[in-house]
Design a protein around this motif. Sequence first.
Motif, PDB file in Angstrom:
ATOM      1  N   MET A   1      36.760  24.937  13.012  1.00 16.14           N
ATOM      2  CA  MET A   1      38.020  24.741  13.706  1.00 16.14           C
ATOM      3  C   MET A   1      39.140  25.462  12.975  1.00 16.14           C
ATOM      4  O   MET A   1      39.232  25.411  11.761  1.00 16.14           O
ATOM      5  N   THR A   2      39.982  26.136  13.709  1.00 14.27           N
ATOM      6  CA  THR A   2      41.144  26.783  13.118  1.00 14.27           C
ATOM      7  C   THR A   2      42.365  26.412  13.919  1.00 14.27           C
ATOM      8  O   THR A   2      42.309  26.105  15.109  1.00 14.27           O
ATOM      9  N   VAL A  18      39.283  24.331  24.028  1.00 13.70           N
ATOM     10  CA  VAL A  18      37.850  24.097  23.884  1.00 13.70           C
ATOM     11  C   VAL A  18      37.071  25.152  24.664  1.00 13.70           C
ATOM     12  O   VAL A  18      37.381  25.440  25.825  1.00 13.70           O
ATOM     13  N   HIS A  19      36.054  25.698  24.034  1.00 10.10           N
ATOM     14  CA  HIS A  19      35.271  26.759  24.674  1.00 10.10           C
ATOM     15  C   HIS A  19      33.917  26.853  23.992  1.00 10.10           C
ATOM     16  O   HIS A  19      33.674  26.203  22.970  1.00 10.10           O
ATOM     17  N   PHE A  40      44.641  24.483  18.432  1.00 13.35           N
ATOM     18  CA  PHE A  40      43.395  24.234  17.717  1.00 13.35           C
ATOM     19  C   PHE A  40      42.278  24.950  18.480  1.00 13.35           C
ATOM     20  O   PHE A  40      41.984  24.606  19.626  1.00 13.35           O
ATOM     21  N   ASP A  41      41.682  25.946  17.827  1.00 14.36           N
ATOM     22  CA  ASP A  41      40.609  26.735  18.425  1.00 14.36           C
ATOM     23  C   ASP A  41      39.294  25.997  18.178  1.00 14.36           C
ATOM     24  O   ASP A  41      38.771  25.981  17.062  1.00 14.36           O
ATOM     25  N   LEU A  42      38.743  25.399  19.247  1.00 14.55           N
ATOM     26  CA  LEU A  42      37.576  24.528  19.104  1.00 14.55           C
ATOM     27  C   LEU A  42      36.376  25.133  19.820  1.00 14.55           C
ATOM     28  O   LEU A  42      36.250  25.028  21.043  1.00 14.55           O
ATOM     29  N   SER A  56      40.382  16.470  16.847  1.00 17.32           N
ATOM     30  CA  SER A  56      41.339  17.516  17.207  1.00 17.32           C
ATOM     31  C   SER A  56      42.111  17.164  18.472  1.00 17.32           C
ATOM     32  O   SER A  56      43.319  17.393  18.556  1.00 17.32           O
ATOM     33  N   ILE A  57      41.431  16.601  19.463  1.00 19.79           N
ATOM     34  CA  ILE A  57      42.120  16.208  20.700  1.00 19.79           C
ATOM     35  C   ILE A  57      43.102  15.080  20.408  1.00 19.79           C
ATOM     36  O   ILE A  57      44.204  15.035  20.982  1.00 19.79           O
ATOM     37  N   ALA A  58      42.741  14.172  19.497  1.00 20.57           N
ATOM     38  CA  ALA A  58      43.652  13.083  19.126  1.00 20.57           C
ATOM     39  C   ALA A  58      44.954  13.615  18.542  1.00 20.57           C
ATOM     40  O   ALA A  58      46.021  13.001  18.703  1.00 20.57           O
TER      41      ALA A  58
END
Length: 338
Positions: A1-2, A18-19, A40-42, A56-58
Amino acid sequence: MTSSASCGSILMASVAFVHEGVGDFISQDIEIVSNLVRTFDLRWKSIRDLGMLTRSIARSDAVIVWFASGQAAVSSFLIAKLLHKRFVAIAGGSEVCRDKAIRGSGLRSDIVFAFTKLLLNNADYVVCVSRFTLKEVLNIARPKRFVVVYHGINAKVFNSQTSDKDIVVTIMGLPNCDYMWRKGIDRFLKLASLLPHRRFVLAGRGSAKCARCQAIRQTSLPNVLVTGELPEVAPLLQRARFYCQLSRHEGFGVAVAEAMACKCVPIVSDSGALPEVVGRCGVIVPNGDPARSARAIDELWDRSEKLGESARDRVIRLYSVEQRISGFKRVLRQLGCF
């Protein structure tokens, strides 16, 4: 994650993007959003990423997911709703297609499709990559808000730096047999067999585990070069006189638009969004018929330059990166993210 943001970003909100990491167009969208809000690149790889995704979503105000199906989409959607986060789905492919021949049949496919419809009906915003994709979305769901935002093509990278255009190209894409069938690779090879005096290039990696991919790699057609995966496709497209996309389904056709930006004349099937993307700047072939495609290439070979120029002009006018940025700005603004 970045997490990333440019110095000029407006950091009034955080977005979880998200991807599953497939496609340069996804990387481009992440960069666009990162330059607008804290992002946030997830990249989802497996169910083991569920904890990372939840944390991250939180921390985010909204969630954007690329493709409205699959584990990544369903997991992020359920977490976003549980945590009362705004949710944006980008619809851009066969995931929203009702036709089972395109999206796949069987119980698993039906379950995935049911979740896709649930997700689309309950998303705060659905971003569609073409009017055709929007039509498919509205055939199966009634989203709260939706918009069409075309893909953005970098016309500085995809340009025409050479006049030595002597090949016909298509790009294979993902290492998946069903995907290649949808992309009409079999039609492309049949087309090549009908024009032995022309040179054809099939670019893409295929799959070492797939018999159909291996058969394509070992094609005995002397006028077809199978390149395998390329680090970048712009140099190849700059050499192409024609780009063929004889797909059975297409949500947009990024490679087609990239080729058009390089002044390639597009030869496309009448399926999906391809007629919408190409307009009058190429040849639209009913059912992607190889024989008709062959005739079109031979007839236009010595007078393709004007069509190629029109194709590039269309990309600059309709499919710029700037219009993609404006589309994301509009969505994020309406969701209150900045």
